[in-house]
Scaffold this motif. Structure first.
Motif, PDB file in Angstrom:
ATOM      1  N   ARG A  90       0.817  -1.201   0.000  1.00 12.36           N
ATOM      2  CA  ARG A  90       0.000   0.000   0.000  1.00 12.36           C
ATOM      3  C   ARG A  90       0.863   1.268   0.000  1.00 12.36           C
ATOM      4  NH1 ARG A  90      -2.735  -3.400  -1.608  1.00 12.36           N
ATOM      5  NH2 ARG A  90      -4.855  -3.908  -0.962  1.00 12.36           N
ATOM      6  N   VAL A  91       0.320   2.303  -0.644  1.00 14.49           N
ATOM      7  CA  VAL A  91       0.963   3.615  -0.673  1.00 14.49           C
ATOM      8  C   VAL A  91       0.101   4.571   0.137  1.00 14.49           C
ATOM      9  CG1 VAL A  91       1.669   5.554  -2.114  1.00 14.49           C
ATOM     10  CG2 VAL A  91       1.995   3.214  -2.926  1.00 14.49           C
ATOM     11  N   ILE A  92       0.683   5.129   1.172  1.00 16.42           N
ATOM     12  CA  ILE A  92      -0.014   6.096   2.015  1.00 16.42           C
ATOM     13  C   ILE A  92       0.340   7.501   1.541  1.00 16.42           C
ATOM     14  CG2 ILE A  92      -0.268   7.032   4.344  1.00 16.42           C
ATOM     15  CD1 ILE A  92      -1.434   4.277   4.101  1.00 16.42           C
ATOM     16  N   VAL A  93      -0.676   8.295   1.204  1.00 13.45           N
ATOM     17  CA  VAL A  93      -0.486   9.728   0.957  1.00 13.45           C
ATOM     18  C   VAL A  93      -1.169  10.439   2.109  1.00 13.45           C
ATOM     19  CG1 VAL A  93      -0.945  11.666  -0.570  1.00 13.45           C
ATOM     20  CG2 VAL A  93      -0.406   9.425  -1.539  1.00 13.45           C
ATOM     21  N   TYR A 117       5.361   5.724   1.471  1.00 13.13           N
ATOM     22  CA  TYR A 117       4.782   6.884   2.157  1.00 13.13           C
ATOM     23  C   TYR A 117       5.108   8.181   1.432  1.00 13.13           C
ATOM     24  CZ  TYR A 117       3.671  10.186   5.914  1.00 13.13           C
ATOM     25  OH  TYR A 117       3.136  11.215   6.662  1.00 13.13           O
ATOM     26  N   ILE A 118       4.064   8.975   1.197  1.00 14.39           N
ATOM     27  CA  ILE A 118       4.200  10.325   0.671  1.00 14.39           C
ATOM     28  C   ILE A 118       3.518  11.271   1.650  1.00 14.39           C
ATOM     29  CG2 ILE A 118       3.518  11.940  -1.159  1.00 14.39           C
ATOM     30  CD1 ILE A 118       5.632  10.072  -2.114  1.00 14.39           C
ATOM     31  N   TYR A 138       4.058  17.958  -1.943  1.00 11.51           N
ATOM     32  CA  TYR A 138       4.304  16.546  -1.671  1.00 11.51           C
ATOM     33  C   TYR A 138       5.794  16.308  -1.438  1.00 11.51           C
ATOM     34  CZ  TYR A 138      -0.337  15.829  -3.777  1.00 11.51           C
ATOM     35  OH  TYR A 138      -1.680  15.871  -4.074  1.00 11.51           O
ATOM     36  N   GLY A 139       6.091  15.329  -0.578  1.00 14.05           N
ATOM     37  CA  GLY A 139       7.474  14.925  -0.348  1.00 14.05           C
ATOM     38  C   GLY A 139       7.549  13.435  -0.068  1.00 14.05           C
ATOM     39  N   GLU A 164      12.665  14.234  -1.962  1.00 16.19           N
ATOM     40  CA  GLU A 164      12.612  13.004  -1.174  1.00 16.19           C
ATOM     41  C   GLU A 164      12.337  13.240   0.307  1.00 16.19           C
ATOM     42  OE1 GLU A 164      13.477   9.695  -2.238  1.00 16.19           O
ATOM     43  OE2 GLU A 164      13.635  10.245  -4.351  1.00 16.19           O
ATOM     44  N   GLU A 165      12.713  14.395   0.829  1.00 17.10           N
ATOM     45  CA  GLU A 165      12.566  14.682   2.261  1.00 17.10           C
ATOM     46  C   GLU A 165      11.088  14.822   2.628  1.00 17.10           C
ATOM     47  OE1 GLU A 165      12.286  15.352   5.872  1.00 17.10           O
ATOM     48  OE2 GLU A 165      14.349  14.996   5.215  1.00 17.10           O
TER      49      GLU A 165
END
Length: 296
Positions: A90-93, A117-118, A138-139, A164-165
């Motif tokens: 899963r990708v969490i935004v 994770y974003i 977004y990061g 990326e940070e």
């Protein structure tokens, strides 16, 4: 059309902002699953075509992309932890408001859970979500953001990837809010001075607007260059001279019965910069005190 333009999305948290996010995904044609602690918050969205998840686990299983907008980072982590086991792909935004430290800690936590994770920061009100002009920062990992950028454009056409940070979106967020609040506070202090002599703000407004347009705003790019280079030209108005004028503002505030805290803060920082040797520099030298208040 991008490959993920109709990708399924799950939205967790259906307050005013979370509901606006879900509506924007639906309007863009994304199959949208929603979950909220109070299930009735999903009623209108279900009527618009969303799928109501009975549990967080069901919400997490509905698709790869999970967009979360809840009270704070602690609540966000508690919601995900309540599943007992989150699918590793899963990708969490996370569009929950917080601090850079919150974002970095949550990114590390997500990595421990095996999730991508974003972190994001919404610079808009709920009514603005879905507009081409809406800005969201977004990061996080570049490849993860790129994989879902088309889908995320459904909620903000002006989405901006900062790198990326993961703490950078929150840092930009608080920096812009700080600029907004301090500018508003400066105007209200000026209005309070005028009000002490029964001058309405409306009478002062044309001069304030012209001052912003012709004096304040044009100087901001110069200040940006100064703080980046560490050189603070005086432009015929040294910090030493301006500090005397700031002292007049402090005294006028006291005399007129207006709260002097804002100009007192400014005067103290200007004097501190002078003690560090910046009396002959321009006003931009105050940055050195704000950047490193404890420096000698």
């Amino acid at each position: 059309m991008a490959a993920d333009s109709r990708a399924p999305v799950t939205v967790i948290g259906l307050g005013a902002m979370g509901s606006a996010l879900a509506r924007a995904f639906l309007a863009a044609g994304h199959p949208t699953t929603v979950w909220n602690r109070s299930p009735d918050k999903a009623d209108d969205l279900v009527g618009q075509g969303a799928v109501r998840a009975a549990t967080v686990a069901d919400a997490m299983s509905a698709g790869n992309l999970i967009v979360i907008c809840v009270l704070d980072y602690r609540a966000m982590r508690e919601i995900i932890d309540s599943t007992g086991h989150s699918p590793a792909d899963r990708v969490i935004v996370n569009l929950t408001s917080g601090t850079p430290g919150d974002a970095r800690a949550t990114a590390a936590w997500a990595q421990e859970q095996g999730m991508e994770y974003i972190d994001g920061a919404i610079m808009a009100t709920p009514s603005m979500i879905g507009s081409e002009e809406t800005l969201i920062f977004y990061g996080g990992p570049q490849e993860v953001y790129d994989a879902h950028a088309d889908t995320l454009r459904s909620i903000a056409g002006a989405g901006t990837y900062l790198g990326e940070e993961p703490g950078l979106p929150s840092l930009y967020d608080v920096a812009l809010l700080g600029l907004m609040w301090t500018t508003w506070a400066g105007f209200m202090h000026s209005a309070a001075l005028l009000a002490s002599e029964k001058v309405p703000a409306a009478a002062f407004l044309p001069y304030a607007q012209a001052w912003f347009e012709y004096v304040i705003s044009p100087e901001v790019p110069n200040l940006a260059t100064q703080v980046d280079t560490g050189a603070y030209p005086d432009n015929d108005s040294t910090l030493g001279m301006q500090t005397v004028a700031i002292e007049h503002l402090v005294e006028a505030s006291r005399t007129q019965g207006v709260d002097p805290t804002l100009p007192e803060f400014l005067h103290a920082r200007a004097e501190q910069a002078i003690r560090r040797g910046h009396a002959g520099d321009g006003f931009g030298a105050v940055f050195e005190v704000l950047r490193a208040p404890a420096a000698q």
